[in-house]
Design a protein around this motif. Structure first.
Motif, PDB file in Angstrom:
ATOM      1  N   GLU A   1     -42.137 -29.646  16.780  1.00  0.00           N
ATOM      2  CA  GLU A   1     -42.457 -28.488  15.944  1.00  0.00           C
ATOM      3  C   GLU A   1     -41.227 -27.944  15.225  1.00  0.00           C
ATOM      4  O   GLU A   1     -41.324 -26.973  14.469  1.00  0.00           O
ATOM      5  CB  GLU A   1     -43.085 -27.387  16.810  1.00  0.00           C
ATOM      6  N   GLY A   2     -40.076 -28.560  15.493  1.00  0.00           N
ATOM      7  CA  GLY A   2     -38.846 -28.143  14.830  1.00  0.00           C
ATOM      8  C   GLY A   2     -38.142 -26.982  15.496  1.00  0.00           C
ATOM      9  O   GLY A   2     -37.140 -26.477  14.973  1.00  0.00           O
ATOM     10  N   ASP A   3     -38.629 -26.565  16.660  1.00  0.00           N
ATOM     11  CA  ASP A   3     -38.002 -25.453  17.383  1.00  0.00           C
ATOM     12  C   ASP A   3     -36.982 -26.034  18.363  1.00  0.00           C
ATOM     13  O   ASP A   3     -37.215 -26.086  19.577  1.00  0.00           O
ATOM     14  CB  ASP A   3     -39.076 -24.644  18.113  1.00  0.00           C
ATOM     15  N   LEU A   4     -35.836 -26.442  17.833  1.00  0.00           N
ATOM     16  CA  LEU A   4     -34.856 -27.156  18.634  1.00  0.00           C
ATOM     17  C   LEU A   4     -34.195 -26.259  19.679  1.00  0.00           C
ATOM     18  O   LEU A   4     -33.825 -26.724  20.761  1.00  0.00           O
ATOM     19  CB  LEU A   4     -33.792 -27.783  17.725  1.00  0.00           C
ATOM     20  N   LEU A   5     -34.051 -24.985  19.384  1.00  0.00           N
ATOM     21  CA  LEU A   5     -33.437 -24.074  20.344  1.00  0.00           C
ATOM     22  C   LEU A   5     -34.300 -23.944  21.597  1.00  0.00           C
ATOM     23  O   LEU A   5     -33.786 -23.994  22.726  1.00  0.00           O
ATOM     24  CB  LEU A   5     -33.217 -22.695  19.704  1.00  0.00           C
ATOM     25  N   THR A   6     -35.607 -23.793  21.405  1.00  0.00           N
ATOM     26  CA  THR A   6     -36.512 -23.717  22.555  1.00  0.00           C
ATOM     27  C   THR A   6     -36.487 -25.013  23.345  1.00  0.00           C
ATOM     28  O   THR A   6     -36.480 -25.012  24.582  1.00  0.00           O
ATOM     29  CB  THR A   6     -37.948 -23.412  22.091  1.00  0.00           C
ATOM     30  N   ALA A   7     -36.456 -26.141  22.614  1.00  0.00           N
ATOM     31  CA  ALA A   7     -36.393 -27.444  23.284  1.00  0.00           C
ATOM     32  C   ALA A   7     -35.129 -27.552  24.133  1.00  0.00           C
ATOM     33  O   ALA A   7     -35.173 -27.994  25.288  1.00  0.00           O
ATOM     34  CB  ALA A   7     -36.428 -28.570  22.247  1.00  0.00           C
ATOM     35  N   GLN A   8     -33.992 -27.127  23.585  1.00  0.00           N
ATOM     36  CA  GLN A   8     -32.737 -27.178  24.329  1.00  0.00           C
ATOM     37  C   GLN A   8     -32.794 -26.291  25.564  1.00  0.00           C
ATOM     38  O   GLN A   8     -32.293 -26.661  26.631  1.00  0.00           O
ATOM     39  CB  GLN A   8     -31.579 -26.749  23.429  1.00  0.00           C
ATOM     40  N   ASN A   9     -33.415 -25.122  25.444  1.00  0.00           N
ATOM     41  CA  ASN A   9     -33.517 -24.213  26.586  1.00  0.00           C
ATOM     42  C   ASN A   9     -34.351 -24.825  27.706  1.00  0.00           C
ATOM     43  O   ASN A   9     -34.015 -24.701  28.893  1.00  0.00           O
ATOM     44  CB  ASN A   9     -34.118 -22.879  26.151  1.00  0.00           C
ATOM     45  N   TYR A  10     -35.464 -25.470  27.333  1.00  0.00           N
ATOM     46  CA  TYR A  10     -36.292 -26.140  28.337  1.00  0.00           C
ATOM     47  C   TYR A  10     -35.485 -27.229  29.054  1.00  0.00           C
ATOM     48  O   TYR A  10     -35.514 -27.337  30.289  1.00  0.00           O
ATOM     49  CB  TYR A  10     -37.522 -26.776  27.688  1.00  0.00           C
ATOM     50  N   ILE A  11     -34.794 -28.047  28.271  1.00  0.00           N
ATOM     51  CA  ILE A  11     -34.059 -29.161  28.866  1.00  0.00           C
ATOM     52  C   ILE A  11     -32.910 -28.655  29.740  1.00  0.00           C
ATOM     53  O   ILE A  11     -32.629 -29.215  30.806  1.00  0.00           O
ATOM     54  CB  ILE A  11     -33.520 -30.111  27.766  1.00  0.00           C
ATOM     55  N   GLN A  12     -32.256 -27.585  29.306  1.00  0.00           N
ATOM     56  CA  GLN A  12     -31.170 -27.030  30.113  1.00  0.00           C
ATOM     57  C   GLN A  12     -31.700 -26.519  31.449  1.00  0.00           C
ATOM     58  O   GLN A  12     -31.050 -26.677  32.494  1.00  0.00           O
ATOM     59  CB  GLN A  12     -30.473 -25.890  29.355  1.00  0.00           C
ATOM     60  N   GLU A  13     -32.892 -25.929  31.440  1.00  0.00           N
ATOM     61  CA  GLU A  13     -33.496 -25.454  32.693  1.00  0.00           C
ATOM     62  C   GLU A  13     -33.835 -26.635  33.592  1.00  0.00           C
ATOM     63  O   GLU A  13     -33.654 -26.583  34.815  1.00  0.00           O
ATOM     64  CB  GLU A  13     -34.743 -24.623  32.397  1.00  0.00           C
TER      65      GLU A  13
END
Length: 638
Positions: A452-464
């Motif tokens: 969906e292009g929301d890379l910041l949210t994706a990064q936050n999920y992966i960091q968690e």
């Protein structure tokens, strides 16, 4: 002492604690002038330590404060002579302990010292079975502040008091050995009795009870191993494994089972027990990302379990070997792993074990997903979910819901259809604090956010996800998540930072032999170099990626790498001769994901390629090995 000084003593934290405890022991307690001076002296003797104050104040139920102070003075003088080398504070506390000990009845002393074998808190039934503690004596020890009621019918002894009581018990070696044996026997028999409760609805409550007694369980297991109580070890293996697995006590489980395997391996007549222990230890090696160690144990235990009448354990061995080979990438035998899982499932069906049928169906679904057969994987996950729902096992439901969500993303299902599975699974995992399952849910949600292009949210999920895996010591998952984090970071325009994540992932793979994502990491490095125009370096990474993925039978991963090669060849003017054949092959394969197929269709339009019906038919029937040979031979050369 003036009234002001006396009031100041009672208003001090130490004085207030003494009064509070005294009132609990004797509700009508009121400190007069003499009491205030005695309280001041008592608090000085124990140097304001809460434990000493509570023990002394508890005796106001029977004695006036002045007499308590006088008795403590006497014990303090004796202990000062006996423990000259100890710190003054320690001598002061021991004086309080000694006084409390002398004031106990013979029966109370016997129970008090036997209770020292418990680690942490303990229940009333355990106290009765191990120390012969009646409710009357337990209440008396609580009244005298030698025990604290910890709630839910449990009791706890302060560690310093426990050490004092243990010293008293050690003065009688026979009683000490008998009590230790009673503790180990009772605890492990109780643990074994929880086995079935860990496989049915309400298992979280059972796990809570075991966790409350975890220090006692660990101590009892260590005692049983040291004393070679193999029957106790044998009957409690499954419950210990199920609990440690459920509560993600992976390191603790590894340590306890390694201790037992080391001891039992020195016995010549315990082959069946050794095989069962190896199976459990291998599972924890798997969880902790130690592929060589886990497969070695599964293979070593297989012949023994196959020859015995332990059909359940034999089925477990088949399941764990298949699961390990599917997830870590042993010798590329995904098809062999599938056979092992199907054999395991058949045995569990014959045995009528719905719990392990559900687990095996989930493992088989993951295997087929790795092979690229997402449709059949989806069906197996649905069967697994039905069984887990019937059994009322929430962690199983959470895991399968997440698997359905991630599999849906690979099928022609909309993200709006996959997201509810992931979110529901995540909600359950969070409620029961199952961080491993939560991490897998984050992976799918990160993928949705990424597309969906929301890379910041994706990064936050992966960091968690990464934080969870590192906290649990899960090496293979850590490598996987570093790779995913690198992929998303690269899309956000941070190439060098992404390279760092890829390299860290590669280092873990090389260090621990976790090869299941080797091809994915190499492909990502190839993409990075391709986009910089370093085509020869990119080609080297792509070649290595395809070789690893093909060896591991990871058809879906191979198709992804081929799609990235197709994009590279389209960028090069001299690399388009065989591009139509490659594009036709990728779009015609049933295991190509919708995302990749859409990208390739867009590339066909961009490259001006026309795919005739004959070309499509030929591509659909073409063996994968043939297309790989063509690509590896011609990549870069054009």
């Amino acid at each position: 002492m003036s009234h002001a000084e006396a009031d100041a003593i009672l208003q001090s934290p130490a004085g207030q604690l003494f009064q509070q405890t005294a009132v609990q022991a004797r509700p009508d307690f009121t400190a007069d002038e003499a009491d205030r001076q005695a309280i001041h002296h008592i608090c000085q003797m124990v140097e304001g330590l809460p434990l000493g104050i509570e023990l002394a104040a508890a005796w106001t139920r029977l004695l006036p404060c002045a007499q308590i102070a006088a008795e403590m003075d006497r014990d303090h003088t004796l202990l000062a002579a006996s423990y000259r080398r100890g710190p003054e504070r320690q001598r002061s506390l021991r004086a309080t302990f000694a006084y409390s000990w002398r004031m106990l009845s013979e029966a109370e002393q016997a129970v008090f010292k036997r209770l020292s074998v418990f680690q942490g808190s303990f229940g009333r039934q355990a106290a009765q079975a191990v120390a012969g503690a009646s409710l009357l004596i337990l209440s008396a020890l609580v009244d005298k502040s030698l025990l604290h009621a910890a709630g839910d019918g449990r009791y706890q002894m302060h560690e310093l008091l426990r050490q004092f009581a243990a010293e008293k018990l050690a003065e009688l070696p026979k009683a000490w050995m008998e009590t230790e044996a009673a503790h180990g026997r009772h605890t492990l028999e109780w643990l074994a009795g929880q086995e079935m409760n860990l496989k049915r609805a309400g298992l979280e409550k059972t796990a809570d009870a075991i966790e409350s007694d975890w220090d006692n369980v660990r101590c009892a297991w260590q005692w049983a191993v040291a004393q070679r109580r193999w029957a106790l070890i044998d009957q409690s293996i499954t419950a210990l494994y199920e609990f440690c697995s459920l509560r993600q006590f992976y390191k603790e489980g590894q340590a306890l089972f390694l201790l037992a395997v080391t001891a039992v391996s020195q016995q010549s007549n315990q082959n069946a027990l050794l095989a069962r222990l190896q199976l459990a230890l291998g599972a924890f090696y798997f969880y902790l990302g130690m592929p060589a160690e886990c497969l070695s144990l599964f293979q070593e235990s297989a012949p023994i379990l196959r020859q015995t009448k332990l059909q359940h354990e034999w089925a477990l061995n088949l399941m764990w070997r298949g699961f390990s080979m599917s997830n870590i990438g042993f010798s590329g035998q995904l098809s062999e792993a599938e056979k092992l899982l199907r054999r395991s499932l058949t045995i569990f069906e014959t045995l009528g074990d719905a719990y392990y049928q559900a687990r095996c169906l989930g493992n088989l679904g993951n295997n087929l997903k790795s092979q690229g057969d997402n449709q059949q994987a989806w069906q197996l996950f649905q069967r697994s979910l039905t069984l887990f729902e019937t059994l009322g096992i929430e962690w199983g439901q959470a895991g399968v819901l997440v698997s359905l969500g991630n599999t849906g993303l690979r099928l022609d299902k909309k993200q709006s259809e996959s997201r509810p599975y992931l979110e529901k699974g995540l909600a359950i995992a969070r409620r029961i604090d199952h961080r491993s399952i939560a991490s897998v849910a984050f992976e799918g949600l990160a993928h949705i956010a990424e597309t969906e292009g929301d890379l910041l949210t994706a990064q936050n999920y992966i960091q968690e996800m990464l934080d969870n895996s590192q906290a649990l010591g899960l090496r293979s998952q850590t490598a996987d998540q570093l790779n995913h984090l690198g992929h998303v970071t690269y899309q956000s325009g941070q190439a060098e930072r992404a390279r760092g994540y890829f390299q860290r992932s590669l280092n873990l793979i090389e260090q621990y032999g976790y090869r299941a994502i080797l091809g994915s990491v190499l492909t990502n490095l190839g993409i990075l170099e391709r986009d910089r125009g370093n085509y020869e370096t990119a080609a080297r990474y792509f070649r290595e990626a395809i070789a690893a993925e093909y060896e591991l039978e990871q058809v879906g991963f191979v198709l992804r790498t081929l799609s990235e090669i197709a994009q590279m060849q389209n960028q090069r003017t001299e690399g388009k001769i065989w591009l139509p054949e490659l594009l036709a092959y990728i779009v015609m394969q049933p295991m190509t994901t919708p995302v990749i197929r859409d990208k390739m269709m867009a590339l066909i339009v961009k490259a001006g390629v026309t795919l005739s019906p004959e070309m499509k038919a030929e591509a659909a029937a073409r063996p994968l090995a043939q297309i790989i040979e063509m690509v590896l031979t011609n990549i870069i050369l054009g």
